[in-house]
Scaffold this motif. Structure first.
Motif, PDB file in Angstrom:
ATOM      1  N   ARG A  96      34.800  44.293  50.108  1.00  0.00           N
ATOM      2  CA  ARG A  96      35.936  43.654  49.462  1.00  0.00           C
ATOM      3  C   ARG A  96      36.325  44.343  48.169  1.00  0.00           C
ATOM      4  N   SER A  97      35.346  44.699  47.359  1.00  0.00           N
ATOM      5  CA  SER A  97      35.660  45.176  46.023  1.00  0.00           C
ATOM      6  C   SER A  97      35.746  46.680  45.916  1.00  0.00           C
ATOM      7  N   ASP A 173      40.192  32.600  42.151  1.00  0.00           N
ATOM      8  CA  ASP A 173      40.086  33.794  42.987  1.00  0.00           C
ATOM      9  C   ASP A 173      39.387  34.954  42.281  1.00  0.00           C
ATOM     10  N   GLY A 174      39.138  34.830  40.983  1.00  0.00           N
ATOM     11  CA  GLY A 174      38.460  35.899  40.262  1.00  0.00           C
ATOM     12  C   GLY A 174      39.077  36.173  38.908  1.00  0.00           C
ATOM     13  N   PRO A 188      35.977  39.856  41.573  1.00  0.00           N
ATOM     14  CA  PRO A 188      35.634  38.512  42.039  1.00  0.00           C
ATOM     15  C   PRO A 188      35.216  37.559  40.928  1.00  0.00           C
ATOM     16  N   THR A 267      30.227  35.193  41.420  1.00  0.00           N
ATOM     17  CA  THR A 267      29.972  36.268  42.370  1.00  0.00           C
ATOM     18  C   THR A 267      30.081  37.623  41.688  1.00  0.00           C
ATOM     19  N   GLU A 270      30.513  41.223  46.855  1.00  0.00           N
ATOM     20  CA  GLU A 270      30.685  40.712  48.202  1.00  0.00           C
ATOM     21  C   GLU A 270      30.999  41.902  49.099  1.00  0.00           C
TER      22      GLU A 270
END
Length: 274
Positions: A96-97, A173-174, A188, A267, A270
């Protein structure tokens, strides 16, 4: 009228297989079975056009409800060459990141780069990679310097803009960075952002060709280093990892890895790997 009544909805529910449809649908299974259905319909059409139409409609319904037409397809497609999966677009190795590598770009070898830069080494007691003592000490020192003013100044230097133009926006959402109202990046959580900001400053000197790397590859390296974070960059608590294995009919099982700060429930990383 007496007798047994069959509810259409009930039949559909019994035929439906959620493990191979919806978000779990395997594109390779769908494409291959659709091609087979068309070939079968063409063959039947030589004898009867109406029968071919019925075969095609029936096949489409089965594929829609079950994810495949021919039994055993979810198992068989796992043995197909990677080139077939890539051509159809069934991608599961997603982080994701770290961004998504396009087909036109040669993927970088993150492990080799970090090993060569003496950022990580082979763990002495397990089959894995660990941060070197030197890099961990440098990272701890840098993270201790990050107060709000230092964060803004370092971010302004990295983005080559005036600090007054930067806005940090956090929501469910971050955390996101805006420059004059335009979103320039996202993470995140705040701890993930602080981890990347610290690693960015270190890798500029630890990785010899850092400046020549495309932004996408720099982002992937920073995201990879977040998996080694064991102390929350924001609240100082322990970082815990959670691994979940999800069945995939395209390329075997998919392992989802999440690391988060235990105290502040934020988080840090991820990602997914096969």
């Amino acid at each position: 009228m007496n007798g047994i009544r069959i509810e259409p909805v009930g039949v559909i529910q019994k035929l439906h297989q959620s493990e191979y449809t919806g978000e779990n649908r395997c594109r390779v299974c769908t494409v291959l079975n659709a091609c087979l259905a068309i070939l079968i319909a063409v063959g039947v059409g030589v004898v009867s056009i109406p029968a071919a139409v019925i075969v095609l409609v029936f096949s489409a319904g089965v594929i829609a409800l079950r994810g495949y037409l021919i039994p055993g397809t979810p198992t068989l497609v796992t043995y197909l060459p990677e080139s077939v999966h890539d051509a159809i677009g069934a991608e599961h190795d997603i982080t994701r990141s770290s961004g998504v590598q396009s087909d036109a770009e040669e993927p970088i070898d993150i492990e080799t780069i970090l090993l060569s830069a003496n950022v990580v080494i082979d763990c002495p007691e397990e089959d894995d990679l660990c941060l070197t003592d030197a890099y961990r000490a440098a990272w701890d020192l840098e993270i201790g310097k990050l107060d709000d003013e230092a964060v803004r100044n370092r971010l302004a230097t990295t983005l080559a803009v005036d600090g007054d133009e930067i806005e940090l926006e956090a929501d469910d959402d971050g955390l996101f960075v805006r420059i004059e109202g335009v979103r320039a990046g996202g993470w995140p959580s705040r701890p993930a952002f602080l981890a990347d900001l610290t690693s960015q400053a270190l890798l500029e000197t630890w990785v010899p060709d850092w400046e020549s790397l495309p932004p996408r590859d720099r982002t992937r390296l920073l995201a990879a280093l977040r998996t080694f974070v064991d102390r929350c960059p924001d609240c100082g608590g322990d970082v815990v990892a959670e691994t979940t294995v999800t069945r995939s009919c395209c390329r075997g099982n998919v392992t989802s890895v999440t690391t988060a700060c235990a105290d502040c429930n934020s988080t840090i990383f991820e990602g997914m790997e096969r």
